[in-house]
Every structure is written in structure tokens, then in C-alpha cells.
Scaffold this motif. Sequence first.
Motif, PDB file in Angstrom:
ATOM      1  N   LEU A   1       0.923  -1.153  -0.014  1.00  0.00           N
ATOM      2  CA  LEU A   1      -0.034  -0.085  -0.297  1.00  0.00           C
ATOM      3  C   LEU A   1       0.952   1.435   0.045  1.00  0.00           C
ATOM      4  N   TYR A   2       1.629   1.519   1.135  1.00  0.00           N
ATOM      5  CA  TYR A   2       2.753   2.462   1.111  1.00  0.00           C
ATOM      6  C   TYR A   2       4.231   2.372   0.572  1.00  0.00           C
ATOM      7  N   ARG A   3       4.070   2.383  -0.675  1.00  0.00           N
ATOM      8  CA  ARG A   3       5.483   2.069  -1.498  1.00  0.00           C
ATOM      9  C   ARG A   3       6.379   3.151  -1.427  1.00  0.00           C
ATOM     10  N   ILE A   4       7.790   2.917  -1.098  1.00  0.00           N
ATOM     11  CA  ILE A   4       8.841   4.037  -1.121  1.00  0.00           C
ATOM     12  C   ILE A   4       9.922   3.549  -2.447  1.00  0.00           C
ATOM     13  N   LYS A   5      10.304   4.632  -2.912  1.00  0.00           N
ATOM     14  CA  LYS A   5      11.482   4.472  -3.821  1.00  0.00           C
ATOM     15  C   LYS A   5      12.354   5.387  -3.461  1.00  0.00           C
ATOM     16  N   GLU A   6      13.706   5.232  -3.971  1.00  0.00           N
ATOM     17  CA  GLU A   6      14.857   6.084  -3.650  1.00  0.00           C
ATOM     18  C   GLU A   6      14.503   7.382  -4.662  1.00  0.00           C
ATOM     19  N   ASN A   7      15.139   8.343  -4.019  1.00  0.00           N
ATOM     20  CA  ASN A   7      14.746   9.636  -4.672  1.00  0.00           C
ATOM     21  C   ASN A   7      15.867   9.730  -5.880  1.00  0.00           C
TER      22      ASN A   7
END
Length: 327
Positions: A71-77
Motif C-alpha cells: 500500500l505505502y510504497r517507497i522508492k529512492e529519490n
Amino acid sequence: MAELRWNPLLRTYTMVAGNRQKRPHMPQDWCPFCPGEGKNVPDNYTVFKYDNDFPTLKQNPDIPELEDDDLYRIKENYGKCEVILYSPDHNVTLPQLSLEHIKELIDLWQERNNDLSKDEKIKYVFPFENRGKEVGVTMPHPHGQLYAYSWIPLKIKAELDSCKEYYNKNKKCLLCEMNKKEKNFEKRILIENNNFISYLPFFTDYPYGAFIVSKNHKSNLSQFNDNEKRDLAEILKYLTGGFDNIFDKIFPYMMVVHQSPVNSNEYKDSHKYFHFHIEFYPPLRDKDRIKWYASSEMGAWAATNTLLVEDTAEILRNNIKKFKDLL
């Protein structure tokens, strides 16, 4: 630390960048963008690319501190943030630059676009300018910025999808058809030359929300030749000079370049249906009155233009002519 957090409601990423809190306001007696003053600024330049000291996006990205899930996905910037210095002169503005100088600026946009496009992780290259304290500018030295995103931002995606749908249905480019419609109507046209046309679109949500559109069906900065870049420089100079002439003051705006994505499988054929254009979002509706982007605009994306487009087009067109007559 910065990272990309997925918004599942809008299906796009939010850039979370705590490091941006450290950005300085302009010191009273020193400017890091003036020749020789900054650690990355040379003693002599005309236009210059300066890597942002407080980047939201990096090609050597931060490692997210939180773990993501479905649901809460995170990627590198991952990406790039650059400052584009327009001139060594601290007090000059874009319309005060010579046509050849502005053409060098567009050359630099093109050079940076082409270079960043070689990075397969980059999906969209976005030159832009924030001008004036009304839009939050903290460094008054003449400059714009360039962001290279590792995803296609939502507004660009919406335009791409609309243009693709129109092309598939009508076998025509939507922006090409807009150009024809505005030319036929005439009253919203601001200025044109051999290769570019500027108008206040029928639907613009800012009173002076001008577009600059290529007359030729070209989708990306990489495709423009020297004649086209000179004509774009001319339109930029006269339009922004006309802005300043309306209220006899530095006219604030946000200027954004919309072009085709790069390294995108989803939009690999976007050159067929997407059309290069520049959009302006100027917040003034009168000399000292802001057209606020308030709850309806931000919360529902339901914009309201508080002035009749045909009236403001006439005002801006007349002030472009006055600016040209002064040169």
C-alpha cells in the motif's frame, strides 16, 4: 534525507525532502550565483548549469529509512536537480537579455535535456522557472531550474494520456488542433513568428496563463534546430517583457516546459501525439492582487479564472507590442 512516497489515491509519487528546510534565503551582501562567488560558479559565464546544493532528487540517491509495503510504497529519490543560471548580471531579468543570450539559454536546456536523457533511469526532463517572491523565490539572481524525474509526473501523464486518446480517435495531434483553433479565432493570440505561437488558451485557469507552442509538430527540446531555438528565444523575450509592461513591475510567474518523456516504454511513441509547449502560471490578476490557487483549485482540481480570457489576451497582446516598440 529524501525519498519518493507513493500516493495510492492519485497513483503518483510525492517527493519527501527534509533537506530542503536548510535552503538559505539570499544573504544581504553576497550572492552564490554571481561570477566567482559560489563554490561551483566560474568567474566568467553567459549561462551556466549549477548542481542544486539542496537537491530533492539525486543520481546517488538516499536510502529510505522506512520499509514499504504493497500500500505505502517507497522508492529512492533517484533523479537530478539543477539550477540554470540565466546571466552573470545579478539584476537583469529574462526579457532584458538579448535574443542571442536567450538562445544560449535554450541551447543549455537542450544540452542538459540530451545529456540527462542518456540515463535510462530518467523518464522525464523538466526545465522550469519560478519568478518573483509571490511564488516563493528566495534567490533573486536570474535563474531557472531543471528536474530530471525517475517517473512521469501526474500532470504530464494526464496531458500525455489526453493527447494519446485524441490522436487514436482523430488521427490528429491535439496541440496542433489547438493552434489551428486559436489562429482561426484570433482574439486570444498574443504573438507569433515562423516557428512558435503564443496565446491564452480558451481554457486557461490563470488570467494571464499564456502558452507558447511550437508550430511544427515536434515533441522534445532535442528536436529543435538553431532557427527554431532563435524563434523560441524571441517569443520568450517579448512575452515576458509584455508581462512586465502590464503593471510596470517585475511580473511573477511559474514557467514550465512540457515535452515528451524519455526512456519510457509506456510512452515510447509519444512523439506521434505529444507536442512541445511552454505553460505560464502567473499569479497576478491585478497589480497588487493575487489570483489564489485555493481550495477548489487544489482540493478538487476545479479551477476558476476570475477574468475573461479574451479581455486579458487583449491587455497582454497590447503590452507585448508596447514592449517591442520600446526596444
